[in-house]
Design a protein around this motif. Structure first.
Motif, PDB file in Angstrom:
ATOM      1  N   VAL A 143     143.302 187.453  89.820  1.00  0.00           N
ATOM      2  CA  VAL A 143     142.815 187.073  91.144  1.00  0.00           C
ATOM      3  C   VAL A 143     141.540 187.854  91.449  1.00  0.00           C
ATOM      4  O   VAL A 143     141.530 189.089  91.384  1.00  0.00           O
ATOM      5  CB  VAL A 143     143.859 187.351  92.238  1.00  0.00           C
ATOM      6  CG1 VAL A 143     143.317 186.918  93.604  1.00  0.00           C
ATOM      7  CG2 VAL A 143     145.163 186.629  91.934  1.00  0.00           C
ATOM      8  N   ILE A 145     138.237 188.360  94.251  1.00  0.00           N
ATOM      9  CA  ILE A 145     137.731 188.100  95.593  1.00  0.00           C
ATOM     10  C   ILE A 145     136.278 188.567  95.655  1.00  0.00           C
ATOM     11  O   ILE A 145     135.873 189.476  94.925  1.00  0.00           O
ATOM     12  CB  ILE A 145     138.562 188.806  96.685  1.00  0.00           C
ATOM     13  CG1 ILE A 145     138.413 190.330  96.588  1.00  0.00           C
ATOM     14  CG2 ILE A 145     140.023 188.412  96.606  1.00  0.00           C
ATOM     15  CD1 ILE A 145     138.899 191.055  97.813  1.00  0.00           C
ATOM     16  N   LYS A 154     142.134 191.789  92.131  1.00  0.00           N
ATOM     17  CA  LYS A 154     143.388 192.246  92.730  1.00  0.00           C
ATOM     18  C   LYS A 154     144.247 192.954  91.681  1.00  0.00           C
ATOM     19  O   LYS A 154     144.389 192.485  90.549  1.00  0.00           O
ATOM     20  CB  LYS A 154     144.160 191.066  93.316  1.00  0.00           C
ATOM     21  CG  LYS A 154     145.468 191.450  93.998  1.00  0.00           C
ATOM     22  CD  LYS A 154     146.161 190.240  94.608  1.00  0.00           C
ATOM     23  CE  LYS A 154     145.534 189.864  95.930  1.00  0.00           C
ATOM     24  NZ  LYS A 154     146.338 188.829  96.659  1.00  0.00           N
ATOM     25  N   ASP A 190     140.015 183.236  97.740  1.00  0.00           N
ATOM     26  CA  ASP A 190     140.425 183.937  96.525  1.00  0.00           C
ATOM     27  C   ASP A 190     140.252 182.995  95.333  1.00  0.00           C
ATOM     28  O   ASP A 190     140.433 181.779  95.460  1.00  0.00           O
ATOM     29  CB  ASP A 190     141.894 184.357  96.606  1.00  0.00           C
ATOM     30  CG  ASP A 190     142.131 185.453  97.633  1.00  0.00           C
ATOM     31  OD1 ASP A 190     141.152 185.922  98.250  1.00  0.00           O
ATOM     32  OD2 ASP A 190     143.303 185.824  97.831  1.00  0.00           O
ATOM     33  N   GLU A 192     141.610 182.097  91.587  1.00  0.00           N
ATOM     34  CA  GLU A 192     142.623 182.286  90.548  1.00  0.00           C
ATOM     35  C   GLU A 192     141.934 182.154  89.186  1.00  0.00           C
ATOM     36  O   GLU A 192     141.467 181.079  88.823  1.00  0.00           O
ATOM     37  CB  GLU A 192     143.741 181.243  90.694  1.00  0.00           C
ATOM     38  CG  GLU A 192     144.582 181.411  91.952  1.00  0.00           C
ATOM     39  CD  GLU A 192     143.892 180.892  93.215  1.00  0.00           C
ATOM     40  OE1 GLU A 192     144.110 181.477  94.297  1.00  0.00           O
ATOM     41  OE2 GLU A 192     143.121 179.918  93.113  1.00  0.00           O
ATOM     42  N   ARG A 231     143.378 180.193 101.664  1.00  0.00           N
ATOM     43  CA  ARG A 231     142.524 181.193 101.005  1.00  0.00           C
ATOM     44  C   ARG A 231     142.970 181.398  99.561  1.00  0.00           C
ATOM     45  O   ARG A 231     142.158 181.444  98.644  1.00  0.00           O
ATOM     46  CB  ARG A 231     142.590 182.521 101.769  1.00  0.00           C
ATOM     47  CG  ARG A 231     141.791 183.622 101.097  1.00  0.00           C
ATOM     48  CD  ARG A 231     141.986 184.984 101.723  1.00  0.00           C
ATOM     49  NE  ARG A 231     141.184 185.949 100.991  1.00  0.00           N
ATOM     50  CZ  ARG A 231     139.994 186.374 101.363  1.00  0.00           C
ATOM     51  NH1 ARG A 231     139.466 185.936 102.500  1.00  0.00           N
ATOM     52  NH2 ARG A 231     139.323 187.232 100.630  1.00  0.00           N
ATOM     53  N   SER A 232     144.270 181.535  99.371  1.00  0.00           N
ATOM     54  CA  SER A 232     144.840 181.711  98.037  1.00  0.00           C
ATOM     55  C   SER A 232     145.711 180.519  97.697  1.00  0.00           C
ATOM     56  O   SER A 232     146.418 179.983  98.560  1.00  0.00           O
ATOM     57  CB  SER A 232     145.680 182.991  97.979  1.00  0.00           C
ATOM     58  OG  SER A 232     146.391 183.064  96.751  1.00  0.00           O
TER      59      SER A 232
END
Length: 338
Positions: A143, A145, A154, A190, A192, A231-232
């Motif tokens: 992840v 950002i 992350k 975010d 992936e 967001r995610s």
């Protein structure tokens, strides 16, 4: 599983009190403490989620029709087979299942489906087809950002015996993936990171050199990411419902995310494959859905009692497969070796 036990396991294995999210996701799903490695069969009515083959056996029947139409029979291999609800519909003696869960492999063996724990256990070198349904979304992602004009990644902190999130500078492989996929930084989104899917595809192609590749899953094209309101896109499931944050109940929830199919297609192209992307709905309708549906409708008119209820249930399952707001809105990527 006690959280402190899982925490100690992670610290001992990684020799650190901080691990990247993809490592955490792998352990929470596939380690000896993982979601897929206990005695419970996950993909069934009494489990935690249902996929298209469990919703309707006709998903597998339509796939089988597509396989027969394309004259595919050499070492047909499914990844993430679960209990075999899809591959058991494939009319070939030359078929194999790859499934990491020992519990699911036990169910496969009961159905006399030849099965293996991993790709490396396969003994053959070529295949007409490799395929999978909802397998890509369980391949661990990282992840990233974007904050203050730079990319962070992350991590999961193991300090204090619990689990919490933190951020560090993004790794080179993460930055490389962002660059090659032309991802623009957005502090409200975010990302992936699918480097492990790239590796998964590389390993399959290097080992089996498949003529055809077919994967079904939920996801999006990169150009449409900003239409997703979240967001995610990482989430968890338990008992057929959305569940808690991924670090709150490790080993007890399925961790999953939406697939960036633009990235998958890009990677397949670099590996020598030409790809097409369909909605699952369109794939099924193009390969015999109407024939099965009309046949069941005709049988329904002549049925009564329990037979009538059974056929009605089959029709409901078929309809669910092409529901644009559900399974029908999933994607199918079909790739052929150039």
């Amino acid at each position: 599983m006690e959280l402190i036990q899982f925490n100690n396991y992670l610290q001992k294995k990684y020799k650190s009190n901080k691990i990247f999210f993809d490592d955490y996701m792998h352990e929470a799903l596939y380690s000896k403490y993982g979601f897929f490695n206990n005695e419970k069969v996950r993909s069934q009515k009494g489990g935690d989620f249902l996929t298209s083959p469990e919703v309707s056996e006709y998903f597998g029947k339509i796939l089988n029709k597509w396989i027969q139409k394309n004259n595919l029979d050499l070492n047909i291999t499914e990844f993430g087979s679960g209990t075999g609800s899809l591959i058991e519909q494939i009319d070939s003696e030359n078929k194999f299942a790859v499934e990491i869960s020992s519990t699911a492999r036990g169910e496969l063996s009961k159905k006399n489906i030849k099965n293996f724990e991993s790709l490396k256990n396969l003994t053959f070198k070529n295949s007409d087809l490799v395929f999978g349904n909802e397998v890509l979304d369980n391949i661990p992602c990282s992840v990233a950002i974007y904050k203050d004009n730079k990319w962070l990644e992350k991590i999961v902190s193991l300090e204090g015996g619990g689990l919490s999130y933190d951020f560090v500078e993004a790794r080179k492989e993460t930055l490389d993936w962002i660059e090659v996929n032309q991802i623009k930084g957005d502090e409200n989104t975010d990302i992936e990171i699918q480097t492990n899917i790239d590796i998964f595809l590389e390993n399959i192609i290097n080992k089996l050199s498949p003529k055809n590749i077919l994967f079904f899953d939920y996801g999006f094209e990169q150009k449409d990411r900003n239409k997703r309101k979240y967001r995610s896109l990482i989430r968890t499931y338990k008992d057929h419902h959305l569940s808690v944050d991924p670090i709150l109940e490790p080993g007890y929830v399925d961790i999953t995310y939406d697939i960036n199919f633009s990235s998958v297609i890009r990677k397949l192209k670099t590996l020598g494959y030409e790809s097409r992307l369909f909605l699952q709905r369109d794939f099924l309708i193009s390969n015999g859905f109407d024939e099965y549906f009309d046949n069941l409708q005709n049988k329904l008119l002549l049925s009564e009692g329990m037979e009538n209820l059974k056929i009605n249930s089959q029709l409901s399952g078929l309809k669910a497969l092409i529901d644009s707001n559900g399974l029908g809105g999933f994607y199918c990527v079909e790739a052929k070796k150039i």
